[in-house]
Design an enzyme around this catalytic site. Sequence first.
Site, PDB file in Angstrom:
ATOM      1  CG  MET A 247       8.868   3.249  -4.059  1.00 12.79           C
ATOM      2  SD  MET A 247       9.462   3.146  -5.753  1.00 12.79           S
ATOM      3  CE  MET A 247      10.672   1.820  -5.573  1.00 12.79           C
TER       4      MET A 247
ATOM      5  CB  THR B 202      21.146   6.670  -5.199  1.00 19.13           C
ATOM      6  OG1 THR B 202      19.991   5.825  -5.274  1.00 19.13           O
ATOM      7  CG2 THR B 202      21.683   6.902  -6.601  1.00 19.13           C
TER       8      THR B 202
ATOM      9  CB  THR C 266      14.690  -0.937   2.105  1.00 20.02           C
ATOM     10  OG1 THR C 266      15.149  -2.282   2.284  1.00 20.02           O
ATOM     11  CG2 THR C 266      13.185  -0.959   2.021  1.00 20.02           C
ATOM     12  CB  THR C 267      18.976   2.568   1.405  1.00 19.90           C
ATOM     13  OG1 THR C 267      18.137   3.504   2.099  1.00 19.90           O
ATOM     14  CG2 THR C 267      18.773   2.728  -0.090  1.00 19.90           C
TER      15      THR C 267
ATOM     16  NE  ARG D  99      -2.286  -1.183   3.604  1.00 20.18           N
ATOM     17  CZ  ARG D  99      -2.224  -0.224   4.517  1.00 20.18           C
ATOM     18  NH1 ARG D  99      -2.784   0.955   4.285  1.00 20.18           N
ATOM     19  NH2 ARG D  99      -1.593  -0.430   5.667  1.00 20.18           N
TER      20      ARG D  99
ATOM     21  CG  HIS E 173      15.782  11.456  -2.296  1.00 17.24           C
ATOM     22  ND1 HIS E 173      17.131  11.585  -2.528  1.00 17.24           N
ATOM     23  CD2 HIS E 173      15.402  10.308  -2.933  1.00 17.24           C
ATOM     24  CE1 HIS E 173      17.557  10.570  -3.264  1.00 17.24           C
ATOM     25  NE2 HIS E 173      16.530   9.785  -3.526  1.00 17.24           N
TER      26      HIS E 173
ATOM     27  CE  LYS F 281      16.729   8.596   0.431  1.00 17.76           C
ATOM     28  NZ  LYS F 281      16.239   7.198   0.371  1.00 17.76           N
TER      29      LYS F 281
ATOM     30  CG  ASN G 143      17.738   4.829  -7.976  1.00 18.66           C
ATOM     31  OD1 ASN G 143      16.817   4.480  -8.704  1.00 18.66           O
ATOM     32  ND2 ASN G 143      17.963   6.101  -7.669  1.00 18.66           N
TER      33      ASN G 143
END
Length: 267
Positions: free
Chosen positions: A17, A167, A101-102, A14, A156, A160, A128
């Site tokens: 992304m 990235t 995810t990072t 939901r 961004h 975030k 990314n």
Amino acid sequence: MQKDTIKIAIAGPRGRMGSEAVKLVEDTAHFELVGAIDRTYNREKLSDVMTSSSDAVIYTDITECFSETSPDVLIDLTTPEIGKLHTKIALEHGVRPVVGTTGFSESDLNELMELTDEKGIGAIIAPNFALGAVLMMKFSQMAANYFTDVEIIEQHHDQKLDAPSGTALKTAEMISAVREAKTQGHPDEKEILPGARGADQNGIRLHSVRLPGLIAHQEVMFGGDGQTLKIRHDSYNRASFMSGVKLAVEQVMKIDQLVYGLENIIE
């Protein structure tokens, strides 16, 4: 291993992304959405809680989702901490994770690498998924062979959580692989306000901007005698990431190790 139809579970369906990933899976003939993992709506159909044509069931327990739906691939587009946990659980259950995810540390990646080796299945973690952003990183690495002075400005949306972005960190890592660490700017420069020159990674300055109205943008700026070179990528909506997600899902079925960064599967 390559299958005709790839069974997929999505964590975070939901989210901004995640909802794009749901559309991607529904619109791809050889993908099948078999389940979703969410914090709420346990055991409800996805089509009952969001715009979707899928009758896939939502689970709040990821292990129940895996045991009842037997997905080939988990697409995880949640948060850094949840993404780390989901990646490990997926590998332990023989499910190939594709993670957007990072926040994965070197020790996290080493642990997951050992797990992929033990299980003999692939995993892809990508800071990314936009193919243009991946090419920006590759082009920047090429340019660093000729321009050693470089700074990275990433921009961004204001929701975030991490800074600098994954990235930006990955770009700096790729540049550092072909460039010796050096101190840029005047040796006696002084920051009037702490942090004014940005974060420092191997002598590369990283600057983060967070504003409403932005999605994901990065500029890598190189300087040389009498010239500058700017390599920039802009994502104007989250659909820009889906071609990379599709590629990663297809490629993760063919590999048996951990791959960090989409640039490593683009020929």
